[in-house]
Enzyme design. Sequence first.
Site, PDB file in Angstrom:
ATOM      1  N   ASP A  38       0.861  -1.186   0.000  1.00  0.00           N
ATOM      2  CA  ASP A  38       0.000   0.000   0.000  1.00  0.00           C
ATOM      3  C   ASP A  38       0.895   1.233   0.000  1.00  0.00           C
ATOM      4  O   ASP A  38       2.122   1.119  -0.062  1.00  0.00           O
ATOM      5  CB  ASP A  38      -0.913  -0.006   1.238  1.00  0.00           C
ATOM      6  CG  ASP A  38      -0.139   0.163   2.543  1.00  0.00           C
ATOM      7  OD1 ASP A  38       1.114   0.238   2.510  1.00  0.00           O
ATOM      8  OD2 ASP A  38      -0.779   0.222   3.596  1.00  0.00           O
ATOM      9  N   ASP A  50      -3.278   4.333   2.812  1.00  0.00           N
ATOM     10  CA  ASP A  50      -3.601   4.643   4.206  1.00  0.00           C
ATOM     11  C   ASP A  50      -3.291   6.108   4.473  1.00  0.00           C
ATOM     12  O   ASP A  50      -2.181   6.570   4.202  1.00  0.00           O
ATOM     13  CB  ASP A  50      -2.738   3.797   5.163  1.00  0.00           C
ATOM     14  CG  ASP A  50      -3.278   2.392   5.344  1.00  0.00           C
ATOM     15  OD1 ASP A  50      -4.475   2.172   5.081  1.00  0.00           O
ATOM     16  OD2 ASP A  50      -2.496   1.518   5.744  1.00  0.00           O
ATOM     17  N   ASP A  91       1.414   4.718   2.372  1.00  0.00           N
ATOM     18  CA  ASP A  91       1.030   5.278   3.672  1.00  0.00           C
ATOM     19  C   ASP A  91       1.395   6.760   3.757  1.00  0.00           C
ATOM     20  O   ASP A  91       2.524   7.132   3.421  1.00  0.00           O
ATOM     21  CB  ASP A  91       1.769   4.540   4.797  1.00  0.00           C
ATOM     22  CG  ASP A  91       1.575   3.037   4.740  1.00  0.00           C
ATOM     23  OD1 ASP A  91       0.498   2.569   5.136  1.00  0.00           O
ATOM     24  OD2 ASP A  91       2.503   2.324   4.285  1.00  0.00           O
TER      25      ASP A  91
HETATM   26  P1  GTP Z   1       4.227  -2.492   2.947  1.00  0.00           P
HETATM   27  O1  GTP Z   1       3.002  -1.659   2.984  1.00  0.00           O
HETATM   28  O2  GTP Z   1       3.920  -3.925   2.692  1.00  0.00           O
HETATM   29  O3  GTP Z   1       5.268  -1.970   2.028  1.00  0.00           O
HETATM   30  O4  GTP Z   1       4.910  -2.451   4.385  1.00  0.00           O
HETATM   31  P2  GTP Z   1       4.790  -1.313   5.469  1.00  0.00           P
HETATM   32  O5  GTP Z   1       5.964  -1.404   6.352  1.00  0.00           O
HETATM   33  O6  GTP Z   1       4.484   0.007   4.849  1.00  0.00           O
HETATM   34  O7  GTP Z   1       3.541  -1.831   6.330  1.00  0.00           O
HETATM   35  P3  GTP Z   1       2.131  -1.171   6.638  1.00  0.00           P
HETATM   36  O8  GTP Z   1       1.639  -0.318   5.540  1.00  0.00           O
HETATM   37  O9  GTP Z   1       1.246  -2.301   7.061  1.00  0.00           O
HETATM   38  O10 GTP Z   1       2.389  -0.315   7.929  1.00  0.00           O
HETATM   39  C1  GTP Z   1       3.238   0.806   7.948  1.00  0.00           C
HETATM   40  C2  GTP Z   1       3.574   1.162   9.348  1.00  0.00           C
HETATM   41  O11 GTP Z   1       2.424   1.613  10.015  1.00  0.00           O
HETATM   42  C3  GTP Z   1       4.113  -0.024  10.143  1.00  0.00           C
HETATM   43  O12 GTP Z   1       5.180   0.405  10.914  1.00  0.00           O
HETATM   44  C4  GTP Z   1       2.994  -0.407  11.050  1.00  0.00           C
HETATM   45  O13 GTP Z   1       3.470  -0.872  12.287  1.00  0.00           O
HETATM   46  C5  GTP Z   1       2.255   0.911  11.215  1.00  0.00           C
HETATM   47  N1  GTP Z   1       0.842   0.676  11.441  1.00  0.00           N
HETATM   48  C6  GTP Z   1      -0.043   0.038  10.655  1.00  0.00           C
HETATM   49  N2  GTP Z   1      -1.252   0.029  11.229  1.00  0.00           N
HETATM   50  C7  GTP Z   1      -1.127   0.692  12.391  1.00  0.00           C
HETATM   51  C8  GTP Z   1      -2.020   1.053  13.434  1.00  0.00           C
HETATM   52  O14 GTP Z   1      -3.196   0.748  13.433  1.00  0.00           O
HETATM   53  N3  GTP Z   1      -1.497   1.789  14.453  1.00  0.00           N
HETATM   54  C9  GTP Z   1      -0.196   2.161  14.485  1.00  0.00           C
HETATM   55  N4  GTP Z   1       0.260   2.886  15.506  1.00  0.00           N
HETATM   56  N5  GTP Z   1       0.657   1.829  13.540  1.00  0.00           N
HETATM   57  C10 GTP Z   1       0.208   1.106  12.512  1.00  0.00           C
HETATM   58 MN    MN Z   2       2.703   0.317   3.761  1.00  0.00          MN
HETATM   59 MN    MN Z   3      -0.422   0.705   5.585  1.00  0.00          MN
END
Ligand code: GTP
Ligand code: MN
Ligand code: MN
Length: 377
Positions: free
Chosen positions: A204, A301, A206
């Site tokens: 995704d 996100d 973020d």
């Molecule tokens: P990919 O999206 O697969 O590239 O990996 P990513 O590391 O970006 O993972 P992800 O998008 O799932 O999450 C990004 C960061 O946001 C990670 O460090 C998660 O721990 C954090 N994160 C995701 N959901 C939540 C949440 O509900 N609360 C908090 N505090 N952190 C979150």
């Molecule tokens: Mn991500």
């Molecule tokens: Mn995410």
Amino acid sequence: MKPSDFTPAVKMKSYACQRRTPLKHHNLFLTDALETLAQNAEFSENEGRSVAFRRSASVLKALPHVVRAMDELKDLPCLGEHSLRVIKEILEDGTSSEVESTRQSEQFQAMKALTGIFGVGVRTADRWFREGLRSPLDLIHTGQKLNHAQQAGVQYYKDLNTPVTKKEAVVISDIVEKTVKAVLPGAIITLTGGFRRGKEVGHDVDFLITHPEEGAEERLMPKIVNCLEDQGLLLYQKTTVNSYLESKDGPARPASNMDRFERCFSIFKLEVDSETHAEGSLSNSCSTHHSGSTWRAVRVDLVVSPYSQFAFATLGWTGSKLFERELRRWAGQEKAMSLSSHALYDSKQQRYLRANSEEEIFTHLGLEYIPPSERNA
Ligand code: GTP
Ligand code: MN
Ligand code: MN
């Protein structure tokens, strides 16, 4: 030369947040195997076991060389008996029988396919598996009752399981930046998550959004979402309001890791360059509309943070997940502090520690600063 003449190898620290973990490392053949076992443990809701495998894998990611023999591992932290057994088998035979049979098992494959649907967690996937369902198509054929997120997840399954490229992330950054600034001039938009750590692809994109004037960011998300919707950019969105505003009980020390920011889980409708698209292998839910205009679904996100919490939110949303987990464990176990994406509380001083940058948070925690590109634990 006596052994003592060698410069002793730097001792590997035991918390991932004390180490530098680059994106590209030397032991993928081992870490992939251990992470398969970690994922399998998650599927059976065995969190302890899953974290143990993830910590082992993470230690190997931080090594500056390829592991070739077991004795190279003897001074390393976090490597449990089970992980060592798996590593030994791979070093000796090239593969681990446990890992291979896990990967081939019907349950593992079905759980992967079902949890790979946006909106589907382990519990739901496991229930479906026990009912005999194996894939997203089975859900459609058996007429399973799905919530809105899951419907979108099934509808855009193929797109959402096609990695998002850095290039796509940049295009989406542009759109988000323009939209947010139109709604709230002066807003600051940061790309977080895996792309901030230097990943080339992600599941995704973020974003963290704030405004230097504290309070200006309140109730911002619905306005952003409306503006995106007006442009026809959203295929799905679910906005959660900031429970922090409602609770009025000061900075959070939440029981869970879930934070309480205003946030939006969304699926963007991203226009795709038709030439690039023709060359690529994308198909299925990518529809061709008029005159070669094509699009694909991408998970995005969005999180809104007050300026005073921005450093904590940035640190908390940059990841990796294991790095975050280790930061919180370090804070709690080694410093008697409690870290969240909102704040850092010092139990000994009985007060919150302020920070305007990630660097300051590492300093409060007594840690050497680790830049995002080295947080790929
Ligand atoms: P990919 O999206 O697969 O590239 O990996 P990513 O590391 O970006 O993972 P992800 O998008 O799932 O999450 C990004 C960061 O946001 C990670 O460090 C998660 O721990 C954090 N994160 C995701 N959901 C939540 C949440 O509900 N609360 C908090 N505090 N952190 C979150
Ligand atoms: Mn991500
Ligand atoms: Mn995410």
